[in-house]
Design a protein around this motif. Sequence first.
Motif, PDB file in Angstrom:
ATOM      1  N   SER A 309      10.560   6.324   5.143  1.00  0.00           N
ATOM      2  CA  SER A 309       9.272   5.840   5.631  1.00  0.00           C
ATOM      3  C   SER A 309       9.435   4.627   6.532  1.00  0.00           C
ATOM      4  N   LEU A 310       8.475   4.476   7.436  1.00  0.00           N
ATOM      5  CA  LEU A 310       8.375   3.323   8.333  1.00  0.00           C
ATOM      6  C   LEU A 310       6.970   2.753   8.232  1.00  0.00           C
ATOM      7  N   GLY A 311       6.845   1.431   8.300  1.00  0.00           N
ATOM      8  CA  GLY A 311       5.531   0.819   8.195  1.00  0.00           C
ATOM      9  C   GLY A 311       5.400  -0.438   9.013  1.00  0.00           C
ATOM     10  N   ALA A 312       4.164  -0.877   9.198  1.00  0.00           N
ATOM     11  CA  ALA A 312       3.879  -2.113   9.936  1.00  0.00           C
ATOM     12  C   ALA A 312       2.626  -2.751   9.363  1.00  0.00           C
ATOM     13  N   ASP A 313       2.594  -4.076   9.377  1.00  0.00           N
ATOM     14  CA  ASP A 313       1.426  -4.858   8.990  1.00  0.00           C
ATOM     15  C   ASP A 313       0.937  -5.652  10.195  1.00  0.00           C
ATOM     16  N   TYR A 314      -0.383  -5.764  10.304  1.00  0.00           N
ATOM     17  CA  TYR A 314      -0.972  -6.569  11.371  1.00  0.00           C
ATOM     18  C   TYR A 314      -2.020  -7.490  10.770  1.00  0.00           C
ATOM     19  N   VAL A 315      -1.817  -8.800  10.925  1.00  0.00           N
ATOM     20  CA  VAL A 315      -2.783  -9.793  10.454  1.00  0.00           C
ATOM     21  C   VAL A 315      -3.804 -10.004  11.566  1.00  0.00           C
ATOM     22  N   TRP A 316      -5.000  -9.388  11.372  1.00  0.00           N
ATOM     23  CA  TRP A 316      -5.943  -9.459  12.468  1.00  0.00           C
ATOM     24  C   TRP A 316      -6.705 -10.781  12.462  1.00  0.00           C
ATOM     25  N   SER A 317      -6.862 -11.397  11.303  1.00  0.00           N
ATOM     26  CA  SER A 317      -7.387 -12.752  11.208  1.00  0.00           C
ATOM     27  C   SER A 317      -6.940 -13.314   9.868  1.00  0.00           C
ATOM     28  N   LYS A 318      -7.078 -14.587   9.674  1.00  0.00           N
ATOM     29  CA  LYS A 318      -6.602 -15.211   8.451  1.00  0.00           C
ATOM     30  C   LYS A 318      -7.236 -14.552   7.218  1.00  0.00           C
ATOM     31  N   GLY A 319      -6.377 -14.087   6.311  1.00  0.00           N
ATOM     32  CA  GLY A 319      -6.853 -13.457   5.093  1.00  0.00           C
ATOM     33  C   GLY A 319      -7.174 -11.988   5.214  1.00  0.00           C
ATOM     34  N   HIS A 320      -6.975 -11.391   6.387  1.00  0.00           N
ATOM     35  CA  HIS A 320      -7.293  -9.975   6.603  1.00  0.00           C
ATOM     36  C   HIS A 320      -6.095  -9.283   7.249  1.00  0.00           C
ATOM     37  N   THR A 321      -5.489  -8.322   6.536  1.00  0.00           N
ATOM     38  CA  THR A 321      -4.285  -7.642   7.009  1.00  0.00           C
ATOM     39  C   THR A 321      -4.493  -6.136   7.001  1.00  0.00           C
ATOM     40  N   LEU A 322      -4.064  -5.487   8.077  1.00  0.00           N
ATOM     41  CA  LEU A 322      -4.093  -4.034   8.181  1.00  0.00           C
ATOM     42  C   LEU A 322      -2.691  -3.484   7.952  1.00  0.00           C
ATOM     43  N   HIS A 323      -2.617  -2.344   7.273  1.00  0.00           N
ATOM     44  CA  HIS A 323      -1.338  -1.704   6.980  1.00  0.00           C
ATOM     45  C   HIS A 323      -1.300  -0.320   7.627  1.00  0.00           C
ATOM     46  N   PHE A 324      -0.109   0.065   8.100  1.00  0.00           N
ATOM     47  CA  PHE A 324       0.095   1.375   8.712  1.00  0.00           C
ATOM     48  C   PHE A 324       1.435   1.927   8.231  1.00  0.00           C
ATOM     49  N   GLY A 325       1.510   3.250   8.063  1.00  0.00           N
ATOM     50  CA  GLY A 325       2.764   3.832   7.615  1.00  0.00           C
ATOM     51  C   GLY A 325       2.868   5.315   7.904  1.00  0.00           C
ATOM     52  N   ALA A 326       4.103   5.800   7.942  1.00  0.00           N
ATOM     53  CA  ALA A 326       4.389   7.223   8.108  1.00  0.00           C
ATOM     54  C   ALA A 326       5.672   7.521   7.343  1.00  0.00           C
ATOM     55  N   ALA A 327       5.775   8.754   6.814  1.00  0.00           N
ATOM     56  CA  ALA A 327       6.938   9.070   5.997  1.00  0.00           C
ATOM     57  C   ALA A 327       7.249  10.564   6.042  1.00  0.00           C
ATOM     58  N   TYR A 328       8.515  10.865   5.743  1.00  0.00           N
ATOM     59  CA  TYR A 328       8.965  12.243   5.515  1.00  0.00           C
ATOM     60  C   TYR A 328       9.467  12.323   4.080  1.00  0.00           C
ATOM     61  N   ASP A 329       8.927  13.279   3.326  1.00  0.00           N
ATOM     62  CA  ASP A 329       9.240  13.438   1.913  1.00  0.00           C
ATOM     63  C   ASP A 329       9.849  14.822   1.713  1.00  0.00           C
TER      64      ASP A 329
END
Length: 406
Positions: A309-329
């Motif tokens: 799996s690969l993932g990324a986090d983006y802090v769009w403003s203080k205290g608020h974070t978006l998560h993204f991910g993709a994987a092969y199982d």
Amino acid sequence: MKSTKIEFAVAGAMGLALVGVTGEASAAGFMLREQSSEYLGNSFAGSAARADSPATIWYNPAGMTMLHGHQIAGSLTWIAPQARFSGSSLVGGGPGGDAIDDAAVGSTFAMFDYSKDLKFGIAVVSPFGLRTSYPANWAGRFQGVASAITNIQVNPNVAYRVNQNLSIGAGITGSWVEADLSQATMTPFGLTRLKGDAYGFGWNVGALWEFSPDTRVGIAYRSNIRNGLDGEMTSLSLGGFKLADINADLTLPGTATFSFFHRIDNKWSVMADAQWTQWSVLKSLDVYTSAGAPVARQDFSWRDTWFFSLGADYVWSKGHTLHFGAAYDMGAIKDAQHRGVRVPDADRYWLSTGYTWDVNENVRWNLAYAHLFAPTSDAVSTLGDGLVGNYKASVDIVSTSFVYKF
């Protein structure tokens, strides 16, 4: 007063673990990865290296050294799979319908911050689960009608910071598993049911290496757990009449996880995961009476699998974070001849996203969603009933969790 708070928090966390502890497999075989909604948002990328939540107690206990203050966390996940069989058999019968049941999975974590370098934690999770059900007259009824595997594990751990870069962790695991299987038989007993449970024990270790405050790698290993099931065989067609006492061995596989985490700047972080699961230990499920006579045999002959799996986090403003991910199982089943109706496993592809809200310095709330795609997979019977067809499957997962520091 502080001691009272700790006792109250741990008691509350243990209570939450009783909510939704059974589930349907959404990973290879009948594994359940969904112990943390925050990690689900990244498709579990970096699970053994993130070390930013009490969920690290389960994924890599060494990561506890990066947490400060006593903490509890709880997660509740709804798993909604679809698996429809299309085909026929020599014995006739109707379609299988949607064979996989929706279910909830819960997990709980509690960490005690003994000192800067020494931490203690406990995880109560359900890492394996299975729920399949077909109509009593469907085409594959002689292979299986209903199947349920429930597993609850209690995992106390300790972590210690060896030096500025290296932390290590280890734990022991107490496991309870119950198997409940039914199928049609060409005997006067009609629909028979096999049900048994067992306790088992295992262990786990982990290590975390910090190259810098923004870059780290983690490794974690969990042992196999052998469970000697004891139970009964009954006839459902005869109102639950007991036919025999039974026993069987069910081994839950070990795993090895390799993870990477890197914070690029104040906005972006990236992470990756590779996990190996030793499904080859599950050769077959052989059921015997207490006198040693064979009753039933479910051949698995599964292969070891990998999850990437690969993932990324983006802090769009203080205290608020978006998560993204993709994987092969990778699926545990080698070919169509080994794809049974109880576990119609196949390769899966994950896409996920999530959101974290730091409500204040002591409370964090998470929400995540994932969709799993599975290519159409064939099933060919080797049991003589001539079942031939294919499965079309997908999974939707919604999860929420909280973290409380005190």
